[in-house]
Write a protein that holds these residues in place. Structure first.
Motif, PDB file in Angstrom:
ATOM      1  N   GLN A   1       0.844  -1.196   0.000  1.00  0.00           N
ATOM      2  CA  GLN A   1       0.000   0.000   0.000  1.00  0.00           C
ATOM      3  C   GLN A   1       0.881   1.248   0.000  1.00  0.00           C
ATOM      4  OE1 GLN A   1      -2.554   0.290   3.393  1.00  0.00           O
ATOM      5  NE2 GLN A   1      -3.499   2.210   2.724  1.00  0.00           N
ATOM      6  N   VAL A   2       0.613   2.134  -0.931  1.00  0.00           N
ATOM      7  CA  VAL A   2       1.396   3.355  -1.038  1.00  0.00           C
ATOM      8  C   VAL A   2       0.846   4.397  -0.082  1.00  0.00           C
ATOM      9  CG1 VAL A   2       2.127   5.208  -2.563  1.00  0.00           C
ATOM     10  CG2 VAL A   2       1.926   2.868  -3.455  1.00  0.00           C
ATOM     11  N   GLN A   3       1.746   5.033   0.642  1.00  0.00           N
ATOM     12  CA  GLN A   3       1.360   6.128   1.520  1.00  0.00           C
ATOM     13  C   GLN A   3       2.339   7.272   1.390  1.00  0.00           C
ATOM     14  OE1 GLN A   3       0.877   4.360   5.554  1.00  0.00           O
ATOM     15  NE2 GLN A   3      -1.240   5.096   5.403  1.00  0.00           N
ATOM     16  N   LEU A   4       1.801   8.462   1.288  1.00  0.00           N
ATOM     17  CA  LEU A   4       2.582   9.693   1.377  1.00  0.00           C
ATOM     18  C   LEU A   4       1.989  10.491   2.524  1.00  0.00           C
ATOM     19  CD1 LEU A   4       2.807  10.787  -2.371  1.00  0.00           C
ATOM     20  CD2 LEU A   4       4.471   9.466  -1.071  1.00  0.00           C
ATOM     21  N   VAL A   5       2.794  10.759   3.538  1.00  0.00           N
ATOM     22  CA  VAL A   5       2.298  11.432   4.733  1.00  0.00           C
ATOM     23  C   VAL A   5       3.048  12.743   4.919  1.00  0.00           C
ATOM     24  CG1 VAL A   5       1.920  11.268   7.206  1.00  0.00           C
ATOM     25  CG2 VAL A   5       1.710   9.220   5.768  1.00  0.00           C
ATOM     26  N   GLU A   6       2.295  13.842   4.795  1.00  0.00           N
ATOM     27  CA  GLU A   6       2.888  15.169   4.981  1.00  0.00           C
ATOM     28  C   GLU A   6       2.835  15.575   6.445  1.00  0.00           C
ATOM     29  OE1 GLU A   6       0.462  15.683   1.018  1.00  0.00           O
ATOM     30  OE2 GLU A   6       0.158  14.764   2.982  1.00  0.00           O
ATOM     31  N   SER A   7       3.798  16.384   6.827  1.00  0.00           N
ATOM     32  CA  SER A   7       3.817  16.958   8.170  1.00  0.00           C
ATOM     33  C   SER A   7       4.533  18.301   8.120  1.00  0.00           C
ATOM     34  CB  SER A   7       4.506  16.016   9.162  1.00  0.00           C
ATOM     35  OG  SER A   7       5.840  15.789   8.781  1.00  0.00           O
ATOM     36  N   GLY A   8       4.356  19.077   9.180  1.00  0.00           N
ATOM     37  CA  GLY A   8       5.094  20.319   9.300  1.00  0.00           C
ATOM     38  C   GLY A   8       4.305  21.575   9.018  1.00  0.00           C
ATOM     39  N   GLY A   9       3.061  21.441   8.614  1.00  0.00           N
ATOM     40  CA  GLY A   9       2.260  22.623   8.381  1.00  0.00           C
ATOM     41  C   GLY A   9       1.870  23.309   9.674  1.00  0.00           C
ATOM     42  N   GLY A  10       1.276  24.486   9.529  1.00  0.00           N
ATOM     43  CA  GLY A  10       0.836  25.210  10.718  1.00  0.00           C
ATOM     44  C   GLY A  10       0.604  26.668  10.433  1.00  0.00           C
ATOM     45  N   LEU A  11       0.505  27.430  11.511  1.00  0.00           N
ATOM     46  CA  LEU A  11       0.284  28.868  11.434  1.00  0.00           C
ATOM     47  C   LEU A  11       1.607  29.587  11.680  1.00  0.00           C
ATOM     48  CD1 LEU A  11      -1.560  31.403  11.408  1.00  0.00           C
ATOM     49  CD2 LEU A  11      -1.895  31.022  13.879  1.00  0.00           C
ATOM     50  N   VAL A  12       1.920  30.515  10.793  1.00  0.00           N
ATOM     51  CA  VAL A  12       3.167  31.264  10.928  1.00  0.00           C
ATOM     52  C   VAL A  12       2.917  32.711  10.545  1.00  0.00           C
ATOM     53  CG1 VAL A  12       3.925  30.687   8.577  1.00  0.00           C
ATOM     54  CG2 VAL A  12       5.627  31.249  10.316  1.00  0.00           C
ATOM     55  N   GLN A  13       3.667  33.604  11.130  1.00  0.00           N
ATOM     56  CA  GLN A  13       3.530  35.023  10.798  1.00  0.00           C
ATOM     57  C   GLN A  13       4.234  35.332   9.476  1.00  0.00           C
ATOM     58  OE1 GLN A  13       4.986  37.271  14.162  1.00  0.00           O
ATOM     59  NE2 GLN A  13       3.031  37.115  15.231  1.00  0.00           N
ATOM     60  N   PRO A  14       3.798  36.382   8.815  1.00  0.00           N
ATOM     61  CA  PRO A  14       4.509  36.796   7.587  1.00  0.00           C
ATOM     62  C   PRO A  14       5.990  37.007   7.867  1.00  0.00           C
ATOM     63  CG  PRO A  14       2.443  37.966   7.787  1.00  0.00           C
ATOM     64  CD  PRO A  14       2.608  37.205   9.075  1.00  0.00           C
ATOM     65  N   GLY A  15       6.803  36.530   6.923  1.00  0.00           N
ATOM     66  CA  GLY A  15       8.245  36.592   7.112  1.00  0.00           C
ATOM     67  C   GLY A  15       8.834  35.388   7.799  1.00  0.00           C
ATOM     68  N   GLY A  16       7.989  34.529   8.322  1.00  0.00           N
ATOM     69  CA  GLY A  16       8.446  33.351   9.041  1.00  0.00           C
ATOM     70  C   GLY A  16       8.799  32.196   8.128  1.00  0.00           C
ATOM     71  N   SER A  17       9.138  31.079   8.773  1.00  0.00           N
ATOM     72  CA  SER A  17       9.591  29.892   8.038  1.00  0.00           C
ATOM     73  C   SER A  17       8.857  28.653   8.528  1.00  0.00           C
ATOM     74  CB  SER A  17      11.095  29.691   8.238  1.00  0.00           C
ATOM     75  OG  SER A  17      11.840  30.779   7.741  1.00  0.00           O
ATOM     76  N   LEU A  18       8.727  27.701   7.618  1.00  0.00           N
ATOM     77  CA  LEU A  18       8.213  26.377   7.946  1.00  0.00           C
ATOM     78  C   LEU A  18       8.967  25.359   7.098  1.00  0.00           C
ATOM     79  CD1 LEU A  18       4.301  26.713   8.049  1.00  0.00           C
ATOM     80  CD2 LEU A  18       5.804  26.196   9.985  1.00  0.00           C
ATOM     81  N   ARG A  19       9.016  24.147   7.615  1.00  0.00           N
ATOM     82  CA  ARG A  19       9.605  23.046   6.844  1.00  0.00           C
ATOM     83  C   ARG A  19       8.580  21.925   6.762  1.00  0.00           C
ATOM     84  NH1 ARG A  19      14.811  21.314   5.456  1.00  0.00           N
ATOM     85  NH2 ARG A  19      15.043  19.049   5.200  1.00  0.00           N
ATOM     86  N   LEU A  20       8.194  21.604   5.548  1.00  0.00           N
ATOM     87  CA  LEU A  20       7.269  20.499   5.326  1.00  0.00           C
ATOM     88  C   LEU A  20       8.051  19.234   4.999  1.00  0.00           C
ATOM     89  CD1 LEU A  20       4.570  22.211   3.070  1.00  0.00           C
ATOM     90  CD2 LEU A  20       4.729  22.164   5.568  1.00  0.00           C
ATOM     91  N   SER A  21       7.540  18.116   5.472  1.00  0.00           N
ATOM     92  CA  SER A  21       8.147  16.827   5.160  1.00  0.00           C
ATOM     93  C   SER A  21       7.111  15.884   4.594  1.00  0.00           C
ATOM     94  CB  SER A  21       8.771  16.211   6.410  1.00  0.00           C
ATOM     95  OG  SER A  21       9.881  16.948   6.845  1.00  0.00           O
ATOM     96  N   CYS A  22       7.557  15.007   3.714  1.00  0.00           N
ATOM     97  CA  CYS A  22       6.695  13.988   3.110  1.00  0.00           C
ATOM     98  C   CYS A  22       7.389  12.641   3.271  1.00  0.00           C
ATOM     99  CB  CYS A  22       6.452  14.309   1.645  1.00  0.00           C
ATOM    100  SG  CYS A  22       5.548  13.035   0.740  1.00  0.00           S
ATOM    101  N   ALA A  23       6.789  11.782   4.047  1.00  0.00           N
ATOM    102  CA  ALA A  23       7.333  10.444   4.259  1.00  0.00           C
ATOM    103  C   ALA A  23       6.611   9.460   3.342  1.00  0.00           C
ATOM    104  CB  ALA A  23       7.162  10.035   5.714  1.00  0.00           C
ATOM    105  N   ALA A  24       7.372   8.768   2.523  1.00  0.00           N
ATOM    106  CA  ALA A  24       6.792   7.849   1.537  1.00  0.00           C
ATOM    107  C   ALA A  24       7.031   6.409   1.946  1.00  0.00           C
ATOM    108  CB  ALA A  24       7.393   8.098   0.161  1.00  0.00           C
ATOM    109  N   SER A  25       6.056   5.573   1.677  1.00  0.00           N
ATOM    110  CA  SER A  25       6.190   4.134   1.881  1.00  0.00           C
ATOM    111  C   SER A  25       5.422   3.406   0.788  1.00  0.00           C
ATOM    112  CB  SER A  25       5.675   3.722   3.264  1.00  0.00           C
ATOM    113  OG  SER A  25       4.321   4.068   3.418  1.00  0.00           O
ATOM    114  N   GLY A  26       5.854   2.184   0.497  1.00  0.00           N
ATOM    115  CA  GLY A  26       5.161   1.381  -0.502  1.00  0.00           C
ATOM    116  C   GLY A  26       5.599   1.628  -1.933  1.00  0.00           C
ATOM    117  N   ILE A  27       6.612   2.470  -2.118  1.00  0.00           N
ATOM    118  CA  ILE A  27       7.145   2.740  -3.452  1.00  0.00           C
ATOM    119  C   ILE A  27       8.668   2.641  -3.412  1.00  0.00           C
ATOM    120  CG2 ILE A  27       5.240   4.219  -4.178  1.00  0.00           C
ATOM    121  CD1 ILE A  27       7.041   6.662  -3.613  1.00  0.00           C
ATOM    122  N   VAL A  28       9.251   2.444  -4.601  1.00  0.00           N
ATOM    123  CA  VAL A  28      10.709   2.509  -4.717  1.00  0.00           C
ATOM    124  C   VAL A  28      11.059   3.984  -4.845  1.00  0.00           C
ATOM    125  CG1 VAL A  28      12.734   1.749  -5.995  1.00  0.00           C
ATOM    126  CG2 VAL A  28      10.723   0.254  -5.811  1.00  0.00           C
TER     127      VAL A  28
END
Length: 116
Positions: A1-28
């Motif tokens: 079973q293929v899964q792509l799971v995102e994380s790292g979103g949220g609320l941030v003020q203008p000028g700020g930073s975020l890092r999103l991640s995508c963890a994949a499973s079930g694929i090469v």
């Protein structure tokens, strides 16, 4: 079973930073191009950034110089580093894996809200 799971979103003020991640499973993972898309309310989903299996990258003009996409084939993850965020970056961000034979998979999305 293929899964792509995102994380790292949220609320941030203008000028700020975020890092999103995508963890994949079930694929090469290493043979897939990975992309980050976003969809704001009332707008079409658009490509933000993509990275090929070989590591070549491309970006939407609106995020060039602010966002960086990367991948770690050992960990089966793709990341999106977002700096100097603007209210216009507010959207649901989706991870996409695009592979051979036309296979394409999507994550469930993560909300990014840029607001003071």
């Amino acid at each position: 079973q293929v899964q792509l799971v995102e994380s790292g979103g949220g609320l941030v003020q203008p000028g700020g930073s975020l890092r999103l991640s995508c963890a994949a499973s079930g694929i090469v993972f290493r043979v897939y191009a990975m992309g980050w898309y976003r969809q704001a309310p009332g707008k079409q989903r658009e490509l933000v950034a993509a990275i090929t299996s070989g590591g070549s990258t491309n970006y939407a003009d609106s995020v060039k110089g602010r966002f960086t996409i990367s991948r770690d084939n050992a960990k089966n993850t793709a990341s999106l580093e977002m700096n100097s965020l603007e209210p216009e970056d507010t959207a649901v961000y989706y991870c996409n894996a695009d592979g051979p034979m036309g296979w394409s998979y999507w994550g469930q999305g993560t909300q990014v809200t840029v607001s003071s």
